[in-house]
Design a protein around this motif. Structure first.
Motif, PDB file in Angstrom:
ATOM      1  N   LEU A 260       0.835  -1.202   0.000  1.00  9.16           N
ATOM      2  CA  LEU A 260       0.000   0.000   0.000  1.00  9.16           C
ATOM      3  C   LEU A 260       0.872   1.256   0.000  1.00  9.16           C
ATOM      4  O   LEU A 260       1.950   1.283   0.593  1.00  9.16           O
ATOM      5  CB  LEU A 260      -0.913   0.030   1.226  1.00  9.16           C
ATOM      6  N   THR A 261       0.377   2.285  -0.652  1.00  7.61           N
ATOM      7  CA  THR A 261       1.021   3.594  -0.627  1.00  7.61           C
ATOM      8  C   THR A 261       0.244   4.496   0.327  1.00  7.61           C
ATOM      9  O   THR A 261      -0.966   4.674   0.170  1.00  7.61           O
ATOM     10  CB  THR A 261       1.049   4.223  -2.029  1.00  7.61           C
ATOM     11  N   VAL A 262       0.937   5.043   1.310  1.00  6.58           N
ATOM     12  CA  VAL A 262       0.303   5.924   2.297  1.00  6.58           C
ATOM     13  C   VAL A 262       1.213   7.117   2.549  1.00  6.58           C
ATOM     14  O   VAL A 262       2.434   7.038   2.404  1.00  6.58           O
ATOM     15  CB  VAL A 262       0.003   5.189   3.629  1.00  6.58           C
ATOM     16  N   SER A 263       0.602   8.234   2.959  1.00  5.69           N
ATOM     17  CA  SER A 263       1.346   9.478   3.137  1.00  5.69           C
ATOM     18  C   SER A 263       0.786  10.279   4.292  1.00  5.69           C
ATOM     19  O   SER A 263      -0.370  10.115   4.699  1.00  5.69           O
ATOM     20  CB  SER A 263       1.299  10.334   1.875  1.00  5.69           C
ATOM     21  N   SER A 264       1.618  11.178   4.815  1.00  2.33           N
ATOM     22  CA  SER A 264       1.201  12.244   5.729  1.00  2.33           C
ATOM     23  C   SER A 264       1.619  13.564   5.120  1.00  2.33           C
ATOM     24  O   SER A 264       2.550  13.623   4.295  1.00  2.33           O
ATOM     25  CB  SER A 264       1.860  12.081   7.106  1.00  2.33           C
ATOM     26  N   PHE A 265       0.952  14.645   5.536  1.00  2.00           N
ATOM     27  CA  PHE A 265       1.234  15.963   4.970  1.00  2.00           C
ATOM     28  C   PHE A 265       1.335  17.011   6.072  1.00  2.00           C
ATOM     29  O   PHE A 265       0.614  16.948   7.077  1.00  2.00           O
ATOM     30  CB  PHE A 265       0.133  16.372   3.990  1.00  2.00           C
ATOM     31  N   ARG A 266       2.248  17.937   5.850  1.00  2.00           N
ATOM     32  CA  ARG A 266       2.399  19.106   6.714  1.00  2.00           C
ATOM     33  C   ARG A 266       2.083  20.343   5.908  1.00  2.00           C
ATOM     34  O   ARG A 266       2.492  20.466   4.743  1.00  2.00           O
ATOM     35  CB  ARG A 266       3.847  19.175   7.234  1.00  2.00           C
ATOM     36  N   LEU A 267       1.372  21.279   6.505  1.00  2.00           N
ATOM     37  CA  LEU A 267       1.070  22.566   5.859  1.00  2.00           C
ATOM     38  C   LEU A 267       1.612  23.675   6.724  1.00  2.00           C
ATOM     39  O   LEU A 267       1.306  23.768   7.914  1.00  2.00           O
ATOM     40  CB  LEU A 267      -0.432  22.725   5.659  1.00  2.00           C
ATOM     41  N   GLY A 268       2.434  24.522   6.115  1.00  2.00           N
ATOM     42  CA  GLY A 268       3.048  25.607   6.852  1.00  2.00           C
ATOM     43  C   GLY A 268       4.400  25.205   7.408  1.00  2.00           C
ATOM     44  O   GLY A 268       4.803  24.041   7.399  1.00  2.00           O
TER      45      GLY A 268
END
Length: 268
Positions: A260-268
Motif C-alpha cells: 500500500l502507498t500511504v502518506s502524511s502531509f504538513r502545511l506551513g
C-alpha cells in the motif's frame, strides 16, 4: 513574546495500538514511527497544546469537543493482545482550549458542544504516544461531523486557524488509504493512484487546492481508497486551517502492509 505560528498536519496514524506491541505487526510501522518521532523537532517551538481531529470520532448534527481536564481512554479496536486494552496515555486535557474552540466555532456559525466524557481514541493516543511518549503536551479532541461533508470540514479548519498563532498544533489524524477489505497487495494499485492524486492536489495553492479537495470523489480510485471517508476528512480540517500555506510530505511509504502507498502531509 507571542507564540510562533504552528503548522498543521494530516497524519496517517497506522493500525490499532501498534506502538504498544512487538514483533512482526509492529515492524510494519517502522517508517511511520520514525516520521512521528521526528515531528516535534520540525515544529517552530513546543506546542502549548494539541487539537486532535481523529477519524475515529464522528458525531451527528454538529461537532463535539473534549472538555475533561483528565480524559480517559477509548479502546476502539478489536482482536489485539489483552494488554492493549489497559494502556493509558496520560496527557492532560485542556478545558481552556475546549472553550476557545467552542468560541471560534460559534463565531463561524458551526454548532459545537462540550463532551466531558469523551476519552482519547486510538487515532489520537497512538500517534501522540510516539511523538510525545512522556505525555507532557495537553491534548483536546474535536469530533468530525457525521456525513463526510468536505466543505463543512474545510470551513471547520478555517474557523480554527487562529489557534495556530496561539501555540496550538492542529492535527488531523486518519489514513490516506483506508479500505480494510483491500488492505494488502490487492490495494497496491488503488492506493498508488489515489496517493498520486493527493500529492498533486496538495501541491496546489490556496483556493485551487481546497476546490480540488471538494471534488475528491472524482479522483482516481477514490472510493476504492475510501469506501467511507472518515479517515480522509481530517485532511480537510488541516488544509482549511492552513489554506494558503505550502504543503510538504514528510512521510511517504509504498510498501505499507504488502504494497500500500500511504502518506502524511504538513502545511506551513
Amino acid at each position: 513574546m507571542s507564540p510562533k505560528r504552528q503548522p498543521t498536519w494530516f497524519l496517517s496514524h497506522g493500525g490499532g495500538p501498534w506502538p504498544y506491541m512487538d514483533g512482526p505487526f509492529r515492524h510494519h510501522f517502522g517508517p511511520l514511527e520514525a516520521a512521528l518521532q521526528a515531528m516535534p523537532g520540525q515544529l517552530p517551538e513546543p506546542p502549548k497544546a494539541v487539537l486532535m481531529v481523529s477519524g475515529h470520532w464522528e458525531t451527528p448534527g454538529g461537532f463535539e469537543v473534549m472538555s475533561s481536564p483528565q480524559p480517559g481512554m477509548v479502546y476502539d479496536y478489536g482482536g489485539f493482545p489483552a494488554h492493549t486494552y489497559s494502556v493509558v496515555y496520560p496527557a492532560p486535557g485542556s478545558p481552556e482550549l475546549a472553550a476557545r474552540v467552542q468560541q471560534l466555532l460559534a463565531e463561524a456559525n458551526l454548532p459545537c458542544s462540550p463532551n466531558p466524557a469523551q476519552g482519547f481514541d486510538h487515532g489520537a493516543f497512538v500517534p501522540m504516544a510516539v511523538m510525545y511518549p512522556q505525555a507532557q503536551v495537553p491534548m483536546v479532541q474535536l469530533s468530525l461531523q457525521l456525513g463526510e461533508q468536505a466543505d463543512v470540514h474545510l470551513a471547520l479548519g478555517r474557523a480554527l486557524a487562529p489557534l495556530r498563532d496561539e501555540g496550538v498544533l492542529i492535527i488531523g489524524s486518519g489514513l490516506s488509504y483506508h479500505n480494510l477489505r483491500m488492505f494488502g497487495p490487492e490495494g497496491a494499485r488503488p492506493s498508488q493512484q489515489f496517493d498520486a492524486w493527493l500529492q498533486a492536489t496538495l501541491a496546489l495553492s490556496g483556493t485551487a487546492r481546497s476546490d480540488a479537495l471538494l471534488r475528491w470523489t472524482e479522483a482516481p480510485s477514490a472510493r476504492q481508497a475510501h469506501p467511507r471517508a472518515e479517515h480522509l476528512i481530517p485532511l480537510m480540517v488541516a488544509v482549511g486551517a492552513a489554506e494558503h500555506d505550502t504543503a510538504t510530505c514528510p512521510y511517504h511509504q509504498t510498501d505499507f502492509f504488502g504494497g500500500l502507498t500511504v502518506s502524511s502531509f504538513r502545511l506551513g
